[in-house]
Design an enzyme around this catalytic site. Structure first.
Site, PDB file in Angstrom:
ATOM      1  N   ALA A   1      -3.900  -6.662  -2.410  1.00 46.04           N
ATOM      2  CA  ALA A   1      -4.919  -6.192  -1.459  1.00 46.04           C
ATOM      3  C   ALA A   1      -4.965  -7.121  -0.253  1.00 46.04           C
ATOM      4  O   ALA A   1      -5.720  -8.095  -0.248  1.00 46.04           O
ATOM      5  CB  ALA A   1      -6.274  -6.154  -2.156  1.00 46.04           C
TER       6      ALA A   1
ATOM      7  N   VAL B   1      15.694  -6.000   1.230  1.00 47.40           N
ATOM      8  CA  VAL B   1      16.688  -4.973   1.576  1.00 47.40           C
ATOM      9  C   VAL B   1      17.231  -5.326   2.961  1.00 47.40           C
ATOM     10  O   VAL B   1      16.483  -5.403   3.931  1.00 47.40           O
ATOM     11  CB  VAL B   1      16.051  -3.564   1.569  1.00 47.40           C
ATOM     12  CG1 VAL B   1      17.073  -2.520   1.985  1.00 47.40           C
ATOM     13  CG2 VAL B   1      15.485  -3.271   0.191  1.00 47.40           C
TER      14      VAL B   1
ATOM     15  N   GLU C   1      10.678  -5.481  -3.119  1.00 46.50           N
ATOM     16  CA  GLU C   1       9.688  -6.216  -2.325  1.00 46.50           C
ATOM     17  C   GLU C   1      10.234  -7.621  -2.068  1.00 46.50           C
ATOM     18  O   GLU C   1      10.572  -8.323  -3.016  1.00 46.50           O
ATOM     19  CB  GLU C   1       8.351  -6.269  -3.079  1.00 46.50           C
ATOM     20  CG  GLU C   1       7.328  -7.235  -2.527  1.00 46.50           C
ATOM     21  CD  GLU C   1       6.998  -7.026  -1.057  1.00 46.50           C
ATOM     22  OE1 GLU C   1       6.619  -5.912  -0.669  1.00 46.50           O
ATOM     23  OE2 GLU C   1       7.138  -8.002  -0.278  1.00 46.50           O
TER      24      GLU C   1
ATOM     25  N   ALA D   1       0.819  -1.223   0.000  1.00 46.02           N
ATOM     26  CA  ALA D   1       0.000   0.000   0.000  1.00 46.02           C
ATOM     27  C   ALA D   1       0.854   1.275   0.000  1.00 46.02           C
ATOM     28  O   ALA D   1       0.777   2.098  -0.932  1.00 46.02           O
ATOM     29  CB  ALA D   1      -0.939  -0.019   1.202  1.00 46.02           C
TER      30      ALA D   1
ATOM     31  N   ASP E   1       2.243   1.219   7.707  1.00 50.22           N
ATOM     32  CA  ASP E   1       2.089   0.586   9.030  1.00 50.22           C
ATOM     33  C   ASP E   1       3.342   0.707   9.896  1.00 50.22           C
ATOM     34  O   ASP E   1       3.267   0.502  11.113  1.00 50.22           O
ATOM     35  CB  ASP E   1       1.787  -0.912   8.857  1.00 50.22           C
ATOM     36  CG  ASP E   1       0.355  -1.177   8.435  1.00 50.22           C
ATOM     37  OD1 ASP E   1      -0.418  -0.213   8.281  1.00 50.22           O
ATOM     38  OD2 ASP E   1       0.014  -2.364   8.263  1.00 50.22           O
TER      39      ASP E   1
ATOM     40  N   ASN F   1      -1.863   4.499   2.341  1.00 47.80           N
ATOM     41  CA  ASN F   1      -1.882   5.048   0.977  1.00 47.80           C
ATOM     42  C   ASN F   1      -1.626   6.549   0.974  1.00 47.80           C
ATOM     43  O   ASN F   1      -0.867   7.064   0.150  1.00 47.80           O
ATOM     44  CB  ASN F   1      -3.228   4.747   0.311  1.00 47.80           C
ATOM     45  CG  ASN F   1      -3.254   3.352  -0.287  1.00 47.80           C
ATOM     46  OD1 ASN F   1      -2.692   3.119  -1.341  1.00 47.80           O
ATOM     47  ND2 ASN F   1      -3.848   2.419   0.406  1.00 47.80           N
TER      48      ASN F   1
ATOM     49  N   ALA G   1      -5.130   0.638   5.934  1.00 52.96           N
ATOM     50  CA  ALA G   1      -4.755   0.838   4.541  1.00 52.96           C
ATOM     51  C   ALA G   1      -4.930   2.289   4.068  1.00 52.96           C
ATOM     52  O   ALA G   1      -4.125   2.774   3.267  1.00 52.96           O
ATOM     53  CB  ALA G   1      -5.590  -0.088   3.655  1.00 52.96           C
TER      54      ALA G   1
ATOM     55  N   SER H   1       1.864  -4.549  -4.613  1.00 55.40           N
ATOM     56  CA  SER H   1       0.572  -3.879  -4.700  1.00 55.40           C
ATOM     57  C   SER H   1      -0.609  -4.849  -4.652  1.00 55.40           C
ATOM     58  O   SER H   1      -1.484  -4.819  -5.497  1.00 55.40           O
ATOM     59  CB  SER H   1       0.504  -3.061  -5.997  1.00 55.40           C
ATOM     60  OG  SER H   1      -0.593  -2.172  -5.936  1.00 55.40           O
TER      61      SER H   1
ATOM     62  N   CYS I   1      -6.322  -6.525   2.375  1.00 56.57           N
ATOM     63  CA  CYS I   1      -7.671  -6.398   2.940  1.00 56.57           C
ATOM     64  C   CYS I   1      -8.645  -7.381   2.299  1.00 56.57           C
ATOM     65  O   CYS I   1      -9.685  -7.688   2.873  1.00 56.57           O
ATOM     66  CB  CYS I   1      -8.191  -4.970   2.749  1.00 56.57           C
ATOM     67  SG  CYS I   1      -7.012  -3.737   3.290  1.00 56.57           S
TER      68      CYS I   1
END
Ligand code: FAD
Length: 560
Positions: A42, A82, A34, A12, A287, A309, A305, A40, A44
């Site tokens: 969802a 990372v 990532e 997000a 978060d 964003n 969320a 990207s 949720c």
């Protein structure tokens, strides 16, 4: 030279940051790292994938790496973790999780958006293949595969937050019997018990067993290595074929801490309103960061969320030299469990108490639209407002219909600093299928403004225990038909339309005690209150939210 922007975390906050940076700067080199296989996606939507409402995992991918590359000219590295940041050299060290090896990348701006991780204490037995958590698409795929292949009959969910409740709904839809264990005395810990009790009633109606005020100690496996029993702290043993742990999340701050970035009082990354951390050139969002609580004006931590964003967008723009600001958040959330929807914005009563506010609470139970139009459903609303200023501090709404609309109106009002009386003046959309000429939000505002001005004094059932010493007489002003369905024990019974002529009888019966009129939800008792007050009855208090509040509180007392 084009700016080099590197982003850690591709969901997000990270994906919002990357796309906003591109919209602001066509020349910048933007790389997204990532560690998981998807960007990207969802999170949720994961519970609805488990339930089968969302059929294809691909539907959870909001944007694919290819779309990010084609449309936004981003370099997307999935399965790349990372590992270290060197703020002096402005470099990061990235491990390729598929091919192995670590590569160094330089940055002008770095955005940390690593999210949060689920809390997972080392309970004995949790290494079993039927123990699950739900954060990522691979988590959801593992869980769905287990359900599809093994067809478990009994699930144990640990934790009654919104993920636990959404999982309960999903498991029930799949025909799995659920036991939910929650350490606290009620589910949805950020809300108050007299609103969450309606959620718990719905969970029971759905066939779930709810165990409150108890935690998990360990899991017991059978000879095949699967968890077959969950042992609770009080020694109780519960048979289960699958366990889902959902006891909350913590901000993922490891990388930030190791990079010398300052943490805030909440334990999340400290940022300013430009989403800059304490280290020059490093931004953070989502978060992993703390944000301004718009009610208290203090730092808070909200893993949701919407703010992720918004913060990502601000960080992305500022990383390429713009000047956007993130204003803060109210922690507004909404969750569906079966037929019931529960939502909250701002502070609960308990949170207002902890913060030391002097406040009033409004309890009301209006219908979600005009009662004469078929299908009207009861809403259970609770608002908290500051006594002196009247400022609305928070709201909770629970019901079958119309919850989303009310909570968003209330969140918007609180965002703009509304006073409780302002809610009575709001001009809201009305036609019988949608609302009432005096919308539930208007009604709550009017009740609250009466309490703030002192025009009405409320009898608050939550504090009934504190009021034990108070000698009160309950006066049921509903109709005989309604009395047949139940009343508060020992209440005087006089319908509101007969009260005027029965005043001498009432005065004789109360004999100096305080009279508490109540009806179904507070309006007829308000009329009685005004009548009694003007007819020189010295102590009168209106039962907040009426008989429906009484029932909610009695249900909480029974649970406790
Ligand atoms: P995340 O979405 O967690 O993304 C962070 C990403 O960073 C992760 O993919 C992680 O793999 C990656 N990462 C971390 N460290 C590294 C590293 N060192 N290198 C590379 N990558 C790294 N919120 C709502 O508001 N409403 C809802 O209905 C709702 N439902 C939810 C349901 C579920 C099941 C879950 C799990 C969450 C839900 N949430 C909901 C919360 C919401 O999903 C989060 O608030 C939001 O995703 C946070 O975004 P984020 O980008 O900060 O973190």
């Amino acid at each position: 030279m084009p700016k080099r922007v590197l982003i850690v975390g591709g969901v997000a906050a990270g994906a919002s940051a990357a796309t906003k940076a591109r919209r602001e700067d066509e020349e910048a080199e933007i790389c997204l790292f990532e560690r998981g296989p998807y960007v990207s996606f969802a999170n949720c939507g994961l519970p609805y994938y488990i339930s089968g409402e969302i059929n294809h995992m691909e539907d959870l991918l909001v944007v694919t790496p290819k779309r990010l590359e084609d449309r936004f000219n981003l370099q997307v590295f999935v399965n790349h973790a990372v590992r270290r940041v060197d703020p002096k050299k402005r470099q990061i060290y990235v491990e390729d999780l598929e091919r192995g090896g670590i590569k160094t990348h330089s940055y002008d701006s770095l955005i940390l958006a690593p999210g949060a991780y689920p809390i997972a204490p080392p309970f004995p037995g949790r290494d079993a293949p039927n123990f699950f958590m739900l954060r990522t698409i691979p988590d959801a795929e593992d869980l769905k595969k287990f359900i599809d292949e093994r067809e478990p009959k009994r699930a144990l969910i640990v934790g009654g937050g919104f993920i636990g409740l959404e999982a309960l709904e999903a498991f029930t839809a799949r025909g799995i019997g659920v036991t939910l264990v929650e350490m606290l005395p009620h589910v949805l810990p950020n809300m108050d018990p007299e609103t969450t009790v309606h959620v718990e009633e719905e969970m029971s109606r759905m066939g779930a067993k709810i165990i409150l005020g108890n935690g998990v100690k360990s899991f017991e496996k059978d000879s095949s290595g699967l968890i077959k029993k969950t042992i609770l702290e009080n020694g109780r043993r519960i048979a289960c074929d699958l366990v889902l742990l959902s006891i909350g999340v913590r901000p993922d701050v490891k990388l930030a801490k190791e990079s010398g970035v300052e943490m805030g009082a909440t334990g999340a990354i400290k940022v300013n309103d430009r989403m800059e951390t304490s280290v020059r050139g490093i931004f953070a969002a989502g978060d992993a960061v703390e944000s301004l609580n718009l009610v208290t004006g203090k730092p808070g931590w909200f893993a949701l969320a919407g703010p992720a964003n918004q913060q990502g967008r601000v960080a992305g723009a500022n990383a390429v030299g713009k000047d956007l600001r993130f204003r803060g958040t109210l922690g507004t959330f909404i969750v569906r469990i079966g037929k019931i929807v529960a939502a909250k914005t701002g502070l609960s009563e308990r949170e207002a108490q902890t913060e030391g506010y002097d406040f009033i609470t409004v309890l009301n139970h209006p219908m979600h639209h005009a009662t004469y139009y078929p299908g009207a459903k009861t809403l259970h609303m609770k608002l908290v407002a500051e006594k002196g200023s009247g400022r609305v501090l928070g709201a909770q709404v629970v019901g079958e219909e119309g919850v989303d609309k009310r909570i968003d109106v209330l969140a918007t009002a609180i965002f703009f600093g509304a006073k409780i009386g302002d809610l009575g003046d709001l001009n809201l959309a009305y036609a019988p299928p949608f609302g009432a000429a005096r919308d539930p939000v208007n009604q709550a505002g009017l009740v609250g403004s009466h309490l703030i001005s002192g025009e009405v004094e409320a009898y608050h059932p939550v504090r009934a225990k504190d009021q034990d010493g108070e000698d009160v007489v309950f006066l049921d002003v509903r109709t005989p038909k309604e009395w047949e369905k139940g009343t508060i024990p020992n209440a005087l019974k006089i319908p509101v339309d007969e009260l005027r002529k029965s005043l001498p009888e009432v005065k004789a019966k109360i004999r100096g005690r305080c009279v508490v009129p109540y009806c179904m939800e507070g309006y007829r008792s308000y009329i009685a209150y005004r009548m009694l007050k003007q007819k020189s009855v010295e102590c009168v208090k209106n039962y907040a939210g009426g008989y429906l509040s009484y029932l909610s509180h009695r249900a909480v007392d029974i649970e406790e």
